[in-house]
Design an enzyme around this catalytic site. Sequence first.
Site: not given
Length: 329
Positions: A12, A101, A143, A203, A228
């Site tokens: 985001e 999140c 996720k 991940n 990243r």
Amino acid sequence: MPLGRIALAPMEGVVDFHVRKVLTEIGGIDFCVTEFMRVTTQLQPRKIFYKLCPELKTAAETAYQVPVHYQLLGNNPELLAEHALRAADLGAKVVDLNFGCPAKTVNKHKGGAVLLQTPHEIFNIVQAVAQALEDSPARLTAKMRLGYEDKSLVFENLAAIQEAGATELVVHARTKVEGYKPPAHWQWLARIREKATIPIIANGEIWSPEDYQRCRDVSGCTDVMIGRGLLADPFLAQRIRLNILDQPSIADLAAVLHYYLSMIAPDVPEIFVLARGKQWSNMMRKHSIEACDLFDQTKRCTSAVEIMNLLEKTAQQPRYFQDLFAYQP
Ligand SMILES: Cc1cc2nc3c(=O)[nH]c(=O)nc-3n(C[C@H](O)[C@H](O)[C@H](O)COP(=O)(O)O)c2cc1C
């Protein structure tokens, strides 16, 4: 193990339409996921869906034919189901639910990773969305992180997600409390895989082809998602695919950044070009000392023209990956 899929992680405020376009042009990426759409009170109008994911107008693929999955975040099963159905009606082929999140405001409103404390709520959400998509060609994925405060409910959350109808699951191998602090606990992914009936995508903390290899060895996962690491080195997915251990030069990185900024410049205020240039250059710092120097210089830029000139000059230095990305400012 044969090469599996490499996905570009949703980020985001970072990985928007243009970043997806640039990174899938460079290549090596099998699918992308949008930034999350936060679902709170009422069904969002169609234009908001298109804003988050302009690719809905092009078969939910980037300009380089890479699929883009549509991500939703929230806690209301019926409302999430409505949004999933609208995304599917507008062309999404995959709808993804965010249970990872860590943001305070999101968690305060019971969205994202906070739901990992209540697997039954996750079950209800996934089931409602899966049922809503039953008659559409779109499939549902999810996720999550390893947990909220600890990993004690990880298998309950896995069971909730797979039994309620998700078709695959990305696991960011850290709890919410662990945030982004290395290491990522890839060995937990191996434990999850043992109990999983759906594909698990690994991940967290893949920054190099060597990390990719180790993550797959430790987790046993075929597929990975990288966030990243792909911003720090936009060539990473291709380097993994083509087994290139050489790193891009600072000129390669500057060329990518210049390309991105010149793409967004016609449509956004100058201040936004400057901010995005500094943001991405900051994320490239992890790459090398030269990238740290470049960031220090971008930080001092006060206009879009100045940052573009700096990147143009830097991109004149020797390039290693011009065959993968021919753009020359
Ligand atoms: C700035 C930022 C924004 C993120 N936004 C999202 C998001 O919208 N949806 C999501 O599922 N994960 C989001 N994440 C988490 C990433 O998708 C990924 O799980 C995390 O960065 C770990 O992967 P990495 O080590 O490869 O970066 C975000 C991460 C960062 C750093």
